[in-house]
Scaffold this motif. Structure first.
Motif, short mmCIF file in Angstrom:
data_model
loop_
_atom_site.label_atom_id
_atom_site.label_comp_id
_atom_site.label_asym_id
_atom_site.label_seq_id
_atom_site.Cartn_x
_atom_site.Cartn_y
_atom_site.Cartn_z
N VAL A 198 0.87 -1.19 0.00
CA VAL A 198 0.00 0.00 0.00
C VAL A 198 0.90 1.23 0.00
N GLY A 199 0.28 2.42 -0.04
CA GLY A 199 1.09 3.62 0.09
C GLY A 199 0.68 4.71 -0.87
N GLU A 200 1.55 5.68 -1.04
CA GLU A 200 1.31 6.78 -1.97
C GLU A 200 1.18 6.19 -3.36
N ILE A 201 0.22 6.68 -4.11
CA ILE A 201 -0.19 6.03 -5.36
C ILE A 201 0.98 5.78 -6.33
N TYR A 202 1.89 6.73 -6.48
CA TYR A 202 2.97 6.54 -7.47
C TYR A 202 3.99 5.52 -6.99
N VAL A 203 4.48 5.69 -5.76
CA VAL A 203 5.52 4.75 -5.30
C VAL A 203 4.95 3.36 -5.01
N LYS A 204 3.65 3.29 -4.77
CA LYS A 204 3.03 1.99 -4.54
C LYS A 204 3.08 1.16 -5.84
N TYR A 205 2.74 1.81 -6.96
CA TYR A 205 2.58 1.06 -8.20
C TYR A 205 3.82 1.08 -9.11
N SER A 206 4.54 2.19 -9.13
CA SER A 206 5.57 2.33 -10.16
C SER A 206 6.86 1.61 -9.77
N PRO A 207 7.31 0.66 -10.60
CA PRO A 207 8.58 -0.02 -10.30
C PRO A 207 9.74 0.97 -10.22
N LEU A 208 9.62 2.09 -10.97
CA LEU A 208 10.65 3.12 -10.92
C LEU A 208 10.64 3.81 -9.56
N GLY A 209 9.44 4.02 -9.02
CA GLY A 209 9.32 4.72 -7.74
C GLY A 209 9.68 3.86 -6.55
N ASN A 210 9.43 2.52 -6.65
CA ASN A 210 9.66 1.68 -5.47
C ASN A 210 10.80 0.68 -5.64
N ASN A 211 11.72 1.05 -6.52
CA ASN A 211 12.91 0.20 -6.74
C ASN A 211 12.52 -1.26 -7.00
N ASN A 212 11.58 -1.47 -7.89
CA ASN A 212 11.13 -2.83 -8.28
C ASN A 212 10.73 -3.68 -7.08
N LEU A 213 9.87 -3.10 -6.24
CA LEU A 213 9.46 -3.78 -5.02
C LEU A 213 8.83 -5.15 -5.29
N GLU A 214 7.96 -5.20 -6.29
CA GLU A 214 7.26 -6.46 -6.56
C GLU A 214 8.27 -7.55 -6.94
N GLU A 215 9.21 -7.18 -7.80
CA GLU A 215 10.23 -8.15 -8.23
C GLU A 215 11.02 -8.65 -7.01
N PHE A 216 11.34 -7.72 -6.11
CA PHE A 216 12.09 -8.10 -4.92
C PHE A 216 11.29 -9.06 -4.04
N LEU A 217 10.01 -8.75 -3.82
CA LEU A 217 9.18 -9.62 -2.97
C LEU A 217 9.03 -11.01 -3.60
N LEU A 218 8.92 -11.06 -4.92
CA LEU A 218 8.82 -12.37 -5.59
C LEU A 218 10.12 -13.15 -5.40
N SER A 219 11.24 -12.44 -5.49
CA SER A 219 12.54 -13.13 -5.33
C SER A 219 12.71 -13.65 -3.90
#
Ligand code: SF4
Length: 437
Positions: free
Chosen positions: A227-248
């Motif tokens: 969750v979080g601020e709309i841009y950093v929540k969704y944008s891989p650029l804004g959240n340093n590829n958070l989703e990729e990291f969590l999957l790894s």
């Protein structure tokens, strides 16, 4: 005071200019770009990422400004620097939320940056549902708005199903293939100028059936809500590829959809009248729009329930209900009460106790509705395992990942303690009949 040029986007430019759009959610923006093209605009959704974008943001926007503004403007400036189109045939599009938050003012920062860098002649379009600034040759007719809304909902559906497939897929790449096929199906349908809900709902059914074909392993993974601020929540650029990291790290990501933000904005207009007695007409219109949107989301939920075993998102009524006892609905700058509601909903409805709350450094609204409510959330839900992570150009990726790893270590510990407790209680139960004898 330096004068900032404001070049309008004229009707003629619709035929001559390519509009560059910064990316936030790759799937959604691909569909939305298609909707705009369908209405005669030439569109390029930007896909430039990396340090160059961050550097351009830092160079052109004051570093006190919100990190999302730096990235959005940085991405556009970087695209102009490496543009393969003639610059006199290019326009830029930026959203204005129309609320009290700084996001309404990114457009002025963009113009300032363009002027300073010698791009002052490039027209800038404001895309706003709240009509913050008129953009001459760019308009959002109701039919197009409706398509955009349906596009967002389809994007949410694809994102939700993908998140539930990717950690469990038996054959690598199958989930991504389902995304690509779904986006293609959506693009094909969204070529029509007038779309009926029946057609969109048939498309959604096809998307669900397509994801059903992704073979998945039956195993338990740690679920992590984002969750979080709309841009950093969704944008891989804004959240340093958070989703990729969590999957790894072997997790399943649970991320609330973008459609809820539309519901939140329209509901707030209603609530303004309730709270302050202002703008009765707008409130009445938004009430109708909000109920219409809620209905479409509920339809999507029913389609998921009917056609698959995927977990559907919550009805918006339950999202509103989640705020009770945590935050007032008058808190509506930025993501406002929606951010709190999403955390409560993840814990209580989805049974996802592990949450990463993404926050741009120095973002006041999200510090209040995110960090500010964590204590009360943890008091009422002791199983909650939430970590707030700041995102900024100077924040270290290693530090961010270490904070998340610590939260995951807690999650694993809680999981194993729960496993031991349920093992002990089933052993106790097994002993009881023998003792009774
Ligand atoms: S929500 Fe935060 S980051 Fe976004 S515009 Fe408002 S202050 Fe800036």
């Amino acid at each position: 005071m330096e004068e900032i040029k404001k070049v309008p986007f004229t009707k003629e430019m619709k035929h001559t200019h390519t509009i560059l759009i910064p990316t936030m959610l790759p799937i959604h923006f691909q569909i939305l770009g298609n909707v705009l093209e369908n209405y005669g605009y030439k569109i390029k959704v930007l896909d430039n990422f990396g340090q160059g974008v961050i550097d351009q943001g830092l160079k052109n926007v004051h570093n006190d400004t919100c990190y999302p503004a730096q990235l959005v403007i940085g991405q556009m400036m970087d695209a102009l620097e490496h543009c393969d189109l003639p610059l006199d045939k290019v326009a830029l599009l930026i959203t204005q939320t129309g609320g009290g938050c700084r996001a309404s003012n990114y457009i002025y920062l963009l113009r300032k940056a363009l002027n300073k860098s010698g791009y002052g002649d490039i027209p800038v379009i404001s895309a706003s549902f709240m009509k913050s600034e008129q953009s001459g040759g760019f308009s959002l007719p109701v039919t197009m708005l409706l398509q955009a809304v349906y596009g967002v909902l389809c994007g949410d559906l694809i994102m939700t199903l993908y998140n539930q497939c990717i950690p469990y897929e038996k054959n690598a790449g199958e989930s991504q293939k389902a995304v690509d096929d779904s986006v293609k199906m959506a693009e094909k349908l969204f070529c029509k100028k007038l779309l009926r809900w029946k057609e969109v709902s048939a498309l959604m059914e096809k998307i669900i059936l397509r994801f059903n074909r992704v073979e998945r392993r039956k195993e338990e993974k740690i679920k992590v809500g984002v969750v979080g601020e709309i841009y950093v929540k969704y944008s891989p650029l804004g959240n340093n590829n958070l989703e990729e990291f969590l999957l790894s790290e072997g997790c399943e990501v649970v991320c609330p959809g973008l459609f809820d933000f539309l519901l939140y904005c329209t509901h707030n207009a209603e609530f303004d009248y309730e709270l302050y007695g202002i703008n009765k007409v707008k409130a009445a219109v938004m009430h109708k729009v909000n109920r219409f949107l809620r209905g479409r989301k509920s339809d999507m939920i029913r389609l998921i329930e009917k056609n698959s075993d995927f977990q559907p998102p919550c009805h918006f009524e339950s999202t509103i209900e989640s705020t009770k006892g945590y935050i007032g609905k008058g808190v509506k700058m930025g993501e406002g009460w929606l951010l709190t509601a999403e955390m409560v909903e993840l814990i209580q409805h989805y049974k996802v106790n592990n949450i990463v709350c993404t926050q741009p450094f120095g973002c006041l609204p999200n510090h209040i509705c995110g960090k500010g409510v964590m204590r009360v959330i943890k008091e009422k839900n002791p199983q909650a395992n939430i970590v707030a992570v700041d995102y900024d150009s100077s924040a270290s990726k290693v530090n961010q990942q270490n904070r998340i790893k610590l939260m995951l270590a807690n999650a694993r510990l809680m999981d194993s303690q729960q496993g031991m407790a349920s093992q002990e209680s089933s052993q106790e139960k097994a002993k009881q009949p023998a003792a009774a004898l």
